[in-house]
Scaffold this motif. Structure first.
Motif, short mmCIF file in Angstrom:
data_model
loop_
_atom_site.label_atom_id
_atom_site.label_comp_id
_atom_site.label_asym_id
_atom_site.label_seq_id
_atom_site.Cartn_x
_atom_site.Cartn_y
_atom_site.Cartn_z
N LEU A 43 0.82 -1.20 0.00
CA LEU A 43 0.00 0.00 0.00
C LEU A 43 0.86 1.26 0.00
O LEU A 43 0.57 2.22 -0.73
N LEU A 44 1.92 1.27 0.76
CA LEU A 44 2.82 2.43 0.76
C LEU A 44 3.52 2.62 -0.58
O LEU A 44 3.63 3.75 -1.08
N LEU A 45 3.95 1.53 -1.20
CA LEU A 45 4.57 1.63 -2.53
C LEU A 45 3.57 2.15 -3.56
O LEU A 45 3.90 2.99 -4.40
N TRP A 46 2.34 1.64 -3.51
CA TRP A 46 1.31 2.08 -4.44
C TRP A 46 1.01 3.57 -4.25
O TRP A 46 0.89 4.31 -5.23
N CYS A 47 0.89 4.02 -2.98
CA CYS A 47 0.63 5.44 -2.72
C CYS A 47 1.75 6.31 -3.27
O CYS A 47 1.49 7.34 -3.91
N ALA A 48 2.98 5.90 -3.04
CA ALA A 48 4.13 6.69 -3.53
C ALA A 48 4.14 6.75 -5.05
O ALA A 48 4.40 7.80 -5.64
N ALA A 49 3.85 5.63 -5.70
CA ALA A 49 3.84 5.60 -7.17
C ALA A 49 2.72 6.48 -7.73
O ALA A 49 2.93 7.22 -8.71
N GLU A 50 1.54 6.44 -7.13
CA GLU A 50 0.43 7.27 -7.61
C GLU A 50 0.70 8.76 -7.41
O GLU A 50 0.44 9.56 -8.30
N VAL A 51 1.22 9.13 -6.25
CA VAL A 51 1.52 10.54 -6.00
C VAL A 51 2.59 11.02 -6.97
O VAL A 51 2.48 12.11 -7.54
N ARG A 52 3.61 10.21 -7.21
CA ARG A 52 4.67 10.58 -8.16
C ARG A 52 4.12 10.74 -9.57
O ARG A 52 4.45 11.69 -10.28
N LEU A 53 3.27 9.81 -9.99
CA LEU A 53 2.70 9.87 -11.33
C LEU A 53 1.84 11.12 -11.50
O LEU A 53 1.98 11.85 -12.49
N ARG A 54 0.96 11.39 -10.54
CA ARG A 54 0.10 12.58 -10.65
C ARG A 54 0.92 13.86 -10.63
O ARG A 54 0.63 14.78 -11.39
N ALA B 259 -8.63 19.53 -8.06
CA ALA B 259 -8.35 18.27 -7.36
C ALA B 259 -9.01 18.16 -6.00
O ALA B 259 -9.31 17.07 -5.56
N GLY B 260 -9.22 19.25 -5.31
CA GLY B 260 -9.85 19.17 -4.00
C GLY B 260 -8.86 18.73 -2.94
O GLY B 260 -7.75 19.23 -2.86
N ARG B 261 -9.24 17.74 -2.16
CA ARG B 261 -8.44 17.32 -1.01
C ARG B 261 -7.62 16.07 -1.31
O ARG B 261 -7.65 15.12 -0.54
N THR B 262 -6.89 16.03 -2.38
CA THR B 262 -6.11 14.83 -2.70
C THR B 262 -4.98 14.61 -1.71
O THR B 262 -4.63 13.48 -1.41
N ALA B 263 -4.42 15.69 -1.16
CA ALA B 263 -3.33 15.53 -0.20
C ALA B 263 -3.83 14.85 1.07
O ALA B 263 -3.14 14.00 1.65
N VAL B 264 -5.03 15.18 1.50
CA VAL B 264 -5.61 14.55 2.69
C VAL B 264 -5.87 13.07 2.44
O VAL B 264 -5.55 12.22 3.28
N VAL B 265 -6.41 12.75 1.27
CA VAL B 265 -6.69 11.35 0.94
C VAL B 265 -5.39 10.56 0.82
O VAL B 265 -5.29 9.44 1.33
N ASP B 266 -4.38 11.15 0.18
CA ASP B 266 -3.08 10.49 0.08
C ASP B 266 -2.47 10.26 1.46
O ASP B 266 -1.90 9.20 1.72
N LEU B 267 -2.62 11.23 2.34
CA LEU B 267 -2.09 11.10 3.70
C LEU B 267 -2.82 9.98 4.45
O LEU B 267 -2.19 9.18 5.15
N LEU B 268 -4.13 9.89 4.31
CA LEU B 268 -4.90 8.84 4.99
C LEU B 268 -4.48 7.45 4.51
O LEU B 268 -4.31 6.53 5.32
N TRP B 269 -4.32 7.28 3.18
CA TRP B 269 -3.87 5.98 2.66
C TRP B 269 -2.47 5.65 3.16
O TRP B 269 -2.15 4.49 3.47
N SER B 270 -1.61 6.65 3.23
CA SER B 270 -0.24 6.43 3.72
C SER B 270 -0.23 6.06 5.19
O SER B 270 0.54 5.19 5.61
N VAL B 271 -1.09 6.69 5.98
CA VAL B 271 -1.18 6.35 7.40
C VAL B 271 -1.70 4.92 7.57
O VAL B 271 -1.19 4.16 8.41
N LEU B 272 -2.68 4.54 6.77
CA LEU B 272 -3.19 3.16 6.83
C LEU B 272 -2.09 2.16 6.47
O LEU B 272 -1.92 1.15 7.15
#
Length: 156
Positions: free
Chosen positions: A20-31, A126-139
């Motif tokens: 999940l952390l790798l996926w979050c990092a890859a998605e944030v980097r891609l966007r 985009a709205g609150r993408t940083a908050v959503v990315d942070l929540l997935w990273s915390v999970l």
């Protein structure tokens, strides 16, 4: 808890958290890369006929892609017309589709010129993408730590 159960649970949690952390990092980097180097344009939200598509929180977007630049031999963009692309933006994961994405609404996006189906919402949209990315990273971090804790407890 049984040692085998704890070991398997710890391994599954650690593996899930790490992936999940790798996926979050890859998605944030891609966007981030598409927003920086992509082509900005305005897309239109398209009405969907499919019942499953209506349940998706990311809107279906339609936009025209400019032809690629001419090659070294002069061929390429000459005589080509723009293509119409239908895609959903990356990184948009609210539970329900916001009202601002009603069919026919214009939306600012950036798309990858090499792969036009890879589009992201522009910064203001985009709205609150940083908050959503942070929540997935915390999970992901919590699962990884819980798994590591279980594995450490089994090792004692």
């Amino acid at each position: 808890m049984d040692t085998t159960t704890a070991a398997v649970s710890g391994l599954v949690l650690a593996l899930f958290g790490g992936v999940l952390l790798l996926w979050c990092a890859a998605e944030v980097r891609l966007r981030h890369r598409v927003r920086l180097r992509g082509v900005p344009t305005v897309a239109t939200v398209v009405a969907e006929n499919d019942a499953h598509g209506q349940l998706d929180s990311a809107p279906l977007l339609s936009f025209s892609v400019l032809p690629q630049a001419a090659g070294a031999d002069g061929s390429g963009a000459a005589g080509r017309i723009a293509e119409l692309v239908l895609t959903r933006p990356r990184g948009h994961t609210p539970l329900r589709r916001p009202e601002r994405f009603a069919p026919g609404t214009p939306v600012r996006i950036c798309y990858d010129p090499d792969r036009p189906c890879r589009a992201v919402l522009a910064v203001g949209e985009a709205g609150r993408t940083a908050v959503v990315d942070l929540l997935w990273s915390v999970l992901g971090t919590a699962c990884l730590l819980a798994g590591a804790g279980l594995l450490a407890a089994v090792g004692r």
